[in-house]
Design a protein around this motif. Structure first.
Motif, short mmCIF file in Angstrom:
data_model
loop_
_atom_site.label_atom_id
_atom_site.label_comp_id
_atom_site.label_asym_id
_atom_site.label_seq_id
_atom_site.Cartn_x
_atom_site.Cartn_y
_atom_site.Cartn_z
N PHE A 13 0.79 -1.24 0.00
CA PHE A 13 0.00 0.00 0.00
C PHE A 13 0.83 1.29 0.00
O PHE A 13 0.58 2.17 -0.83
N PRO A 14 1.83 1.44 0.88
CA PRO A 14 2.61 2.69 0.81
C PRO A 14 3.35 2.84 -0.52
O PRO A 14 3.62 3.95 -0.97
N PRO B 53 8.58 5.87 -0.46
CA PRO B 53 7.59 4.80 -0.34
C PRO B 53 8.15 3.53 0.28
O PRO B 53 7.47 2.88 1.07
N LEU B 54 9.41 3.21 -0.06
CA LEU B 54 9.97 1.98 0.51
C LEU B 54 10.21 2.12 2.02
O LEU B 54 9.94 1.20 2.78
N LEU B 55 10.68 3.30 2.44
CA LEU B 55 10.88 3.51 3.87
C LEU B 55 9.55 3.38 4.60
O LEU B 55 9.46 2.76 5.66
N ALA B 56 8.51 3.98 3.99
CA ALA B 56 7.17 3.89 4.59
C ALA B 56 6.71 2.43 4.62
O ALA B 56 6.13 1.98 5.61
N SER B 57 7.00 1.73 3.57
CA SER B 57 6.59 0.34 3.46
C SER B 57 7.27 -0.52 4.52
O SER B 57 6.62 -1.32 5.21
N TYR B 58 8.59 -0.35 4.65
CA TYR B 58 9.33 -1.14 5.66
C TYR B 58 8.83 -0.80 7.07
O TYR B 58 8.70 -1.68 7.92
N THR B 59 8.57 0.50 7.31
CA THR B 59 8.08 0.91 8.63
C THR B 59 6.75 0.22 8.92
O THR B 59 6.50 -0.28 10.02
#
Lengths: 311, 478
Positions: free
Chosen positions: B74-75, B121-127
Motif C-alpha cells: 500500500f505505501p 515509499p519503501l521507507l514507509a513500506s518497511y516501517t
C-alpha cells in the motif's frame, strides 16, 4: 563564443530553425529578435545541447553542441522562458542547489550566492520560500542562478520581463558588466529599447530563418537607408537656390526647415553647414532624425510577410 | 565512481526535500504507514479466531505473510504518484529546463528520479511492515520464518522498482501529468494481477516457486529500467509530440516499415521481409541454442527423476498409472482417425500469438519462456518414451519430423522475433521516438508472422493432419 553553421532543427515536417548562421565572439552581445514561435527558443535549446540539430553544427565556448553536450552545458548559463524555480525551496537553498549542480565547493557557493542575492536585492528575502516571491523577484533569482557558476556564455531569454524599471536597470547594468568581462551573451527579447542599449549585433529571425543581422547602425543603413538630418532656420528662408553637397538628397522642404538624406555624413554635413554659413542662413538646429530599432524590425517583418511598411 | 553518483543523489535529495514539504504526499503516506498495520492486525485477529474455530491451520499459517505482502504494497502505491509526475510534472511547472541544462548525463538524471521515487515509499513500506510484525507478535500470531520474510521484503522492494521504473518510462513519454495518470492503468492492472499471482503462491506455500517469481519481477523491473534509460532523451521532454493518438501517422509509419516500398510480393520478400529477417538473425541463433539446451535438460531431468519415481512407486501406483495410460486413445487407429487441419493451424497460430503478446508485455521474457516450455516438451516426451521401453527415434522421425520440418522453424522464428523486439526495446534508438520504435517493431513482427510463420504453420497443419498419422501408424504397427 558562439558559432553556428547552417544550424537547423526539424520536428516532423515543421522547420523550427532553418539554416541559421551566427557568430558571436567573446565580449559581445547578440540580440535575437523575432515573433513568438519564430525559432528563438529552439535555437537557444540547440545551443545549450538540449535539442540535437537535424542539420548543420554549432560550437559554444569551443565545444560542439552535438558531441560535447555536458561540456557545453557546464559552460553556459541559461535564463529560460519559464523561470524554472522550485517553489518550496528558499532562494538560498535554490542557489546552493545549483552551485552543487555546477560542482562549486561549499565556500565558493556561499560567497557567490551571497554576492548575487545581495546584488539583485534578494538578500533579505533569501530564506523565504520562492513561492512567496513576486514575479520580478523570481526573474531576478532565475538570472542569479544562471550566473551562479560564472559561465563564459550566457543565453538570456527575456531577462527583464516582469521587472520594475529599477530592477530592469540593475539587470541591464549587470549584463553590460558581464560583457566587459569578455563573456559571450545571446539575448532574446521583445524589448527593443533594451536591445538597442545592450546589443553589439542584432539578428532578426522569422519562421526559423535569419532575415538580417548586423550592428544596429548596419541594420539601420541596410533597412532604412542612409541617415536623415533636419535643418531648422531661425526665420523663413527660401532654400530653392541652395546647392546641396554631393551624396545629399533633399527629402522635404518647408519655409523654416530642410530634411535631407546623407550617404556620408562625416563628409557632406560639414560642407552643408559651411555653405549655409557662407550665405548667412540663420541655422538654429541641425540634428539627425531619430531612427529606432523598432522601425527596422517592423520594416523587415513587413517585407518578410509581403506587407507594406507603414511608419 | 562516487563523483559519477553525486549528481544522482543531488537530484534525488532535492526532490526528497520537496516531497517532505508537500502535505499531499506526506499525509496519505503517514496514514497508510501508521493506520493500515492496525487495521490489518485487527483483520488478522478476527480471521484467526474464525479459522481457529474450524481448525483451518493451513490458511492461518499463510495469513501473516499474506498480510505483510499487502501492508508492504500500500505505501508503495504512493511511489506511482511521485514517479509519474517526476519528469512530466516538472515539465508542466517549467522547472525541467534549468535541470536539463545542468551538466548531468541522462542516466544520472534518470537514476536520481528513480531513487526519489522508491526511497520514501519503501521507507514507509518497511516501517509499516515492522509495525505490523510488532502488533502480530503481541497477538501471539506466528511470524514467518526468516527465508519467507526475506522473500516478502524482496518482493516489496521489487514491486517498488517495477512500478517506479514503469512510471518513469510513462512520465518521460507523456506531455502532461493528466496523460501520464491516464496511462498509469498500464502499470496498475499488471501489478494487480501480479500481486494476485504472488498471493496464490504464498497460500500454496511453495517457497522455491516464489523465488522464481521474485526473480521474474526483478528481471522485468531491470528491463523496465533499461527501457527507461534507453529511451530517455532530453529532447523528448522538450519536443513537440502531443498525446492524442495520430492514427493516420501510425498507419503511415507502420505501412512504410511493413512494405518498404515493395511493388509486389516477390519484391516484398526480397526487400521488406529479408531486412526484418536479417535483423532477427542473432535472436534466431540464440533460440536454436536455447532449444537444444531446453530439450537436453528436460530429457535429462525426465530420465533421472521419472526413472527414480517409477522405481520407487508402489504396486498400487503402477496399477493406477497403467489404468490412466489405458485411457489414452488407441494409437494404432491413428491412420484412420485424422485430426482436423484447420483446428491444428488455429491452435498453433494461437500459441504463436500468445508468445507474441506475452513477450510484448514482458520485454520478451514470458514469450521466450513459453517457447522454452514447448521445446522442453519434446525432450521430455523423448525421455518418457525411452523409459517406457519404446524406441523413441522412429516414433519421433515418424510422428514429429514430417510436420516438424515446418512447425518447429515457425515456432523458432516467431519466438525469435519476439526476443528481438524485447532486445530492441531495451536498446537506445537515437533519433526516434518510443512510439516510432514500437510501430516499426510491430511491422517487423507482422512481416515475419505473415511472410513465414503463417505459411509454415498452415503447411505443418496439413501434414500433421494427413501425412504424419500415416507414418506414425506404420511405425507403431511394426
Amino acid at each position: 563564443m558562439i558559432e553556428t553553421n547552417d544550424l537547423s532543427k526539424q520536428f516532423n515536417d515543421f522547420h523550427a530553425v532553418d539554416g541559421v548562421n551566427l557568430s558571436v565572439p567573446a565580449g559581445q552581445i547578440l540580440a535575437l529578435l523575432g515573433q513568438n514561435g519564430a525559432g528563438k527558443t529552439t535555437t537557444v535549446r540547440m545551443l545549450t545541447a538540449l535539442l540535437k540539430p537535424t542539420r548543420g553544427s554549432a560550437r559554444v565556448a569551443g565545444y560542439d553542441v552535438a558531441r560535447n553536450g555536458d561540456d557545453v552545458r557546464a559552460s553556459v548559463g541559461v535564463l529560460t522562458e519559464h523561470h524554472g524555480l522550485y517553489m518550496r525551496m528558499s532562494a538560498w537553498e535554490y542557489m546552493d542547489f545549483f552551485g552543487q549542480v555546477y560542482h562549486l565547493d561549499p565556500s565558493l557557493r556561499k560567497t557567490r550566492a551571497e554576492n548575487l542575492l545581495e546584488y539583485f536585492g534578494l538578500a533579505e528575502a533569501a530564506k523565504r520560500r520562492i513561492g512567496e516571491y513576486s514575479k520580478g523577484m523570481r526573474q531576478k533569482l532565475a538570472l542569479a542562478r544562471a550566473m551562479m557558476h560564472e559561465p563564459s556564455v550566457l543565453l538570456l531569454d527575456e531577462p527583464t520581463s516582469a521587472m520594475d524599471p529599477e530592477s530592469a536597470r540593475l539587470v541591464r547594468d549587470e549584463i553590460a558588466r558581464l560583457k566587459s568581462t569578455q563573456r559571450t551573451i545571446m539575448l532574446c527579447s521583445h524589448n527593443l529599447t533594451e536591445v538597442e542599449l545592450l546589443a553589439d549585433k542584432i539578428a532578426i529571425i522569422y519562421r526559423g530563418k535569419i532575415l538580417i543581422q548586423g550592428s544596429l547602425n548596419e541594420l539601420k543603413q541596410n533597412v532604412l537607408g542612409s541617415p536623415e538630418y533636419s535643418v531648422r532656420f531661425a526665420s523663413e528662408w527660401d532654400a530653392s537656390g541652395l546647392e546641396l553637397p554631393q551624396g545629399m538628397e533633399l527629402l522635404e522642404k518647408t519655409a523654416t526647415s530642410l530634411k535631407v538624406r546623407v550617404d556620408a555624413p562625416q563628409v557632406s554635413n560639414p560642407q552643408l553647414l559651411q555653405r549655409l554659413a557662407s550665405i548667412s542662413v540663420p541655422v538654429v538646429a541641425f540634428q539627425e532624425e531619430v531612427r529606432t530599432l523598432e522601425q527596422v524590425y517592423l520594416k523587415v517583418m513587413a517585407a518578410a510577410k509581403g506587407k507594406e511598411y507603414v511608419q | 565512481m562516487f563523483n559519477k553518483l553525486r549528481p544522482v543523489w543531488l537530484v534525488a535529495r532535492r526532490e526528497l526535500r520537496d516531497q517532505l514539504r508537500d502535505w499531499r504526499v506526506l499525509m496519505p503516506m503517514l496514514i497508510l504507514t501508521l493506520c493500515f498495520p492496525y487495521l490489518m492486525n485487527e483483520f488478522a485477529r478476527q480471521t484467526a479466531d474464525f479459522l481457529n474455530s474450524f481448525d483451518a491451520n493451513l490458511v492461518l499459517d499463510r495469513l501473516v505473510p499474506f498480510s505483510i505482502l499487502i501492508i508492504g504494497f500500500f505505501p508503495i502505491t504512493i511511489s506511482l504518484v511521485v514517479a509519474l509526475e517526476s519528469f512530466v510534472g516538472e515539465k508542466e511547472r517549467g522547472t525541467i529546463e534549468p535541470l536539463l541544462t545542468a551538466p548531468f548525463d541522462d542516466w544520472q538524471l534518470y537514476f536520481g528520479k528513480l531513487l526519489v521515487g522508491v526511497i520514501t515509499p519503501l521507507l514507509a513500506s518497511y516501517t509499516s511492515i515492522g509495525l505490523y510484525l510488532l502488533l502480530a507478535s503481541q497477538q501471539g500470531l506466528e511470524l514467518p520464518k526468516a527465508s519467507v520474510m526475506l522473500q516478502l521484503m524482496l518482493l516489496t522492494t521489487a514491486h517498488a522498482f517495477l512500478m517506479v521504473s514503469a512510471a518513469i518510462v510513462i512520465s518521460v513519454q507523456s506531455t502532461s501529468v493528466k496523460a501520464a495518470n491516464l496511462l498509469a492503468s498500464f502499470i496498475v492492472i499488471p501489478v494487480a494481477l501480479l500481486m494476485q499471482g504472488e498471493a496464490v503462491l504464498l497460500f500454496w506455500g511453495n517457497e522455491s516457486v516464489l523465488w522464481l517469481a521474485i526473480l521474474g519481477v526483478v528481471i522485468i523491473a531491470l528491463l523496465l529500467i533499461r527501457v527507461g534509460i534507453a529511451h530517455f532523451e532530453r529532447e523528448y521532454l522538450l519536443g513537440r509530440e502531443i498525446d492524442t493518438l495520430n492514427f493516420k501517422w501510425m498507419v503511415k509509419t507502420f505501412w512504410a516499415s511493413f512494405s518498404e516500398g515493395a511493388a509486389n510480393v516477390a519484391q516484398w520478400y526480397g526487400k521488406a521481409f529479408a531486412s526484418s529477417f536479417r535483423r532477427a538473425m542473432p535472436a534466431m541463433l540464440l533460440m536454436v541454442l536455447l532449444a537444444v539446451a531446453a530439450a537436453w535438460f528436460s530429457y535429462d531431468w525426465v530420465v533421472i527423476n521419472i526413472a527414480g519415481t517409477l522405481s520407487a512407486a508402489s504396486a498400487e501406483d503402477l496399477v493406477e498409472l497403467e489404468e490412466s495410460i489405458g485411457g489414452l486413445p488407441d494409437l494404432s487407429s491413428l491412420g484412420e482417425q485424422r485430426m482436423d487441419a484447420p483446428f491444428l493451424f488455429l491452435n498453433n497460430t494461437r500459441v504463436m500469438a500468445i508468445i507474441f503478446l506475452a513477450g510484448l508485455a514482458s520485454f520478451s521474457v514470458l514469450g521466450v519462456l513459453i517457447y522454452i516450455i514447448n521445446v522442453s516438451l519434446i525432450g521430455g516426451v523423448y525421455g518418457v518414451l525411452e523409459l517406457l521401453g519404446v524406441a523413441p527415434l522412429p516414433i519421433f522421425l515418424a510422428g514429429v519430423l514430417p510436420h516438424g520440418i515446418f512447425e518447429l522453424p515457425a515456432l523458432l522464428v516467431g519466438s525469435a522475433v519476439v526476443l528481438y523486439i524485447g532486445a530492441a526495446l531495451v536498446t537506445p534508438q537515437t533519433g526516434k521516438s518510443m512510439s516510432e520504435v514500437l510501430i516499426e517493431l510491430m511491422a517487423d513482427w507482422a512481416k515475419i508472422f505473415i511472410g513465414l510463420v503463417v505459411p509454415f504453420l498452415a503447411l505443418a497443419a496439413v501434414i500433421e493432419a494427413y501425412i504424419t498419422p500415416i507414418f506414425l501408424a506404420g511405425v507403431i504397427a511394426r
